[in-house]
Design a protein around this motif. Structure first.
Motif, PDB file in Angstrom:
ATOM      1  N   LEU A  29       0.831  -1.202   0.000  1.00 51.52           N
ATOM      2  CA  LEU A  29       0.000   0.000   0.000  1.00 51.52           C
ATOM      3  C   LEU A  29       0.864   1.250   0.000  1.00 51.52           C
ATOM      4  CD1 LEU A  29      -2.676  -0.958   2.697  1.00 51.52           C
ATOM      5  CD2 LEU A  29      -2.794  -1.301   0.226  1.00 51.52           C
ATOM      6  N   SER A  30       0.344   2.310  -0.597  1.00 51.13           N
ATOM      7  CA  SER A  30       1.036   3.600  -0.581  1.00 51.13           C
ATOM      8  C   SER A  30       0.936   4.201   0.830  1.00 51.13           C
ATOM      9  CB  SER A  30       0.383   4.555  -1.584  1.00 51.13           C
ATOM     10  OG  SER A  30      -0.908   4.927  -1.120  1.00 51.13           O
ATOM     11  N   VAL A  31       1.712   5.252   1.071  1.00 51.43           N
ATOM     12  CA  VAL A  31       1.645   5.893   2.384  1.00 51.43           C
ATOM     13  C   VAL A  31       0.264   6.511   2.626  1.00 51.43           C
ATOM     14  CG1 VAL A  31       4.111   6.311   2.650  1.00 51.43           C
ATOM     15  CG2 VAL A  31       2.713   8.010   1.492  1.00 51.43           C
ATOM     16  N   GLY A  32      -0.376   6.999   1.580  1.00 44.75           N
ATOM     17  CA  GLY A  32      -1.720   7.556   1.725  1.00 44.75           C
ATOM     18  C   GLY A  32      -2.739   6.506   2.119  1.00 44.75           C
ATOM     19  N   GLU A  33      -2.650   5.335   1.500  1.00 38.96           N
ATOM     20  CA  GLU A  33      -3.559   4.239   1.851  1.00 38.96           C
ATOM     21  C   GLU A  33      -3.286   3.751   3.272  1.00 38.96           C
ATOM     22  OE1 GLU A  33      -4.389   1.979  -2.347  1.00 38.96           O
ATOM     23  OE2 GLU A  33      -2.339   1.902  -1.538  1.00 38.96           O
ATOM     24  N   GLN A  34      -2.011   3.666   3.629  1.00 37.89           N
ATOM     25  CA  GLN A  34      -1.662   3.242   4.983  1.00 37.89           C
ATOM     26  C   GLN A  34      -2.202   4.242   5.997  1.00 37.89           C
ATOM     27  OE1 GLN A  34       2.537   2.734   5.739  1.00 37.89           O
ATOM     28  NE2 GLN A  34       2.216   2.219   7.883  1.00 37.89           N
ATOM     29  N   ALA A  35      -2.034   5.522   5.727  1.00 37.46           N
ATOM     30  CA  ALA A  35      -2.524   6.552   6.640  1.00 37.46           C
ATOM     31  C   ALA A  35      -4.036   6.461   6.811  1.00 37.46           C
ATOM     32  CB  ALA A  35      -2.132   7.936   6.129  1.00 37.46           C
ATOM     33  N   LEU A  36      -4.754   6.257   5.725  1.00 36.47           N
ATOM     34  CA  LEU A  36      -6.210   6.146   5.795  1.00 36.47           C
ATOM     35  C   LEU A  36      -6.631   4.940   6.632  1.00 36.47           C
ATOM     36  CD1 LEU A  36      -8.890   7.341   4.912  1.00 36.47           C
ATOM     37  CD2 LEU A  36      -8.771   5.917   2.876  1.00 36.47           C
ATOM     38  N   LEU A  37      -5.960   3.804   6.451  1.00 34.49           N
ATOM     39  CA  LEU A  37      -6.281   2.615   7.235  1.00 34.49           C
ATOM     40  C   LEU A  37      -6.006   2.838   8.721  1.00 34.49           C
ATOM     41  CD1 LEU A  37      -4.911  -0.265   4.988  1.00 34.49           C
ATOM     42  CD2 LEU A  37      -7.280   0.389   5.363  1.00 34.49           C
ATOM     43  N   VAL A  38      -4.906   3.484   9.014  1.00 39.96           N
ATOM     44  CA  VAL A  38      -4.552   3.736  10.411  1.00 39.96           C
ATOM     45  C   VAL A  38      -5.573   4.662  11.066  1.00 39.96           C
ATOM     46  CG1 VAL A  38      -2.830   4.825  11.900  1.00 39.96           C
ATOM     47  CG2 VAL A  38      -2.117   3.251  10.101  1.00 39.96           C
ATOM     48  N   ARG A  64       1.521  -4.571  11.361  1.00 42.09           N
ATOM     49  CA  ARG A  64       2.786  -3.840  11.194  1.00 42.09           C
ATOM     50  C   ARG A  64       2.542  -2.414  10.710  1.00 42.09           C
ATOM     51  NH1 ARG A  64       4.587  -8.524   8.567  1.00 42.09           N
ATOM     52  NH2 ARG A  64       4.603  -7.380   6.612  1.00 42.09           N
ATOM     53  N   TYR A  65       1.624  -2.242   9.758  1.00 40.90           N
ATOM     54  CA  TYR A  65       1.308  -0.911   9.249  1.00 40.90           C
ATOM     55  C   TYR A  65       0.803   0.001  10.372  1.00 40.90           C
ATOM     56  CZ  TYR A  65       1.582  -1.898   4.187  1.00 40.90           C
ATOM     57  OH  TYR A  65       2.001  -2.178   2.908  1.00 40.90           O
ATOM     58  N   ASP A  71       4.168   4.505  15.916  1.00 47.60           N
ATOM     59  CA  ASP A  71       5.529   4.921  16.257  1.00 47.60           C
ATOM     60  C   ASP A  71       5.859   6.272  15.622  1.00 47.60           C
ATOM     61  OD1 ASP A  71       5.907   2.618  17.722  1.00 47.60           O
ATOM     62  OD2 ASP A  71       7.045   1.586  16.142  1.00 47.60           O
ATOM     63  N   VAL A  72       5.441   6.459  14.372  1.00 49.26           N
ATOM     64  CA  VAL A  72       5.684   7.727  13.672  1.00 49.26           C
ATOM     65  C   VAL A  72       4.930   8.862  14.355  1.00 49.26           C
ATOM     66  CG1 VAL A  72       5.168   8.957  11.513  1.00 49.26           C
ATOM     67  CG2 VAL A  72       6.251   6.714  11.443  1.00 49.26           C
ATOM     68  N   LEU A  73       3.671   8.626  14.722  1.00 52.92           N
ATOM     69  CA  LEU A  73       2.890   9.648  15.410  1.00 52.92           C
ATOM     70  C   LEU A  73       3.489   9.986  16.773  1.00 52.92           C
ATOM     71  CD1 LEU A  73      -0.730   8.464  14.564  1.00 52.92           C
ATOM     72  CD2 LEU A  73       0.420  10.525  13.722  1.00 52.92           C
ATOM     73  N   ALA A  74       3.964   8.983  17.479  1.00 52.18           N
ATOM     74  CA  ALA A  74       4.582   9.216  18.791  1.00 52.18           C
ATOM     75  C   ALA A  74       5.824  10.088  18.659  1.00 52.18           C
ATOM     76  CB  ALA A  74       4.930   7.885  19.454  1.00 52.18           C
ATOM     77  N   ALA A  75       6.584   9.879  17.583  1.00 50.04           N
ATOM     78  CA  ALA A  75       7.783  10.689  17.361  1.00 50.04           C
ATOM     79  C   ALA A  75       7.427  12.145  17.054  1.00 50.04           C
ATOM     80  CB  ALA A  75       8.611  10.103  16.225  1.00 50.04           C
TER      81      ALA A  75
END
Length: 92
Positions: A29-38, A64-65, A71-75
């Protein structure tokens, strides 16, 4: 589901940066798709199984996604001291 474009853009940019830093070669998945799923998982409580099935990925990959994005949001989050200073500086 209404989601802030700003939230998706911010998370997508942070995920893109992480992928380039880590040197990720390929993702389903692209980063946009991953972000939407999260965001769907965090805002609506969608299960890993439902999200994975809807996007043709495995449950473990979904896990994992989501954890990568957390982890990215926590940073990106301010530290406790900075958050406390902002809270004290704001009038009641």
């Amino acid at each position: 589901m209404s989601v802030s474009n700003h939230a998706l853009i911010t998370l997508s940019a942070a995920l893109r940066h992480r992928r380039s830093t880590v040197g990720t070669r390929w993702r389903r998945l692209s980063v946009g798709e991953q972000a939407l799923l999260v965001v769907a998982h965090l805002r609506k409580g969608e299960t890993y199984t439902d999200l994975a099935a809807g996007h043709g990925i495995g449950t473990t990959t979904m896990f994992r996604y989501i954890h990568e994005a957390i982890d990215v949001l926590a940073a990106l989050a301010p530290g406790l001291r900075a958050a406390g200073e902002v809270a004290v500086a704001r009038p009641s």
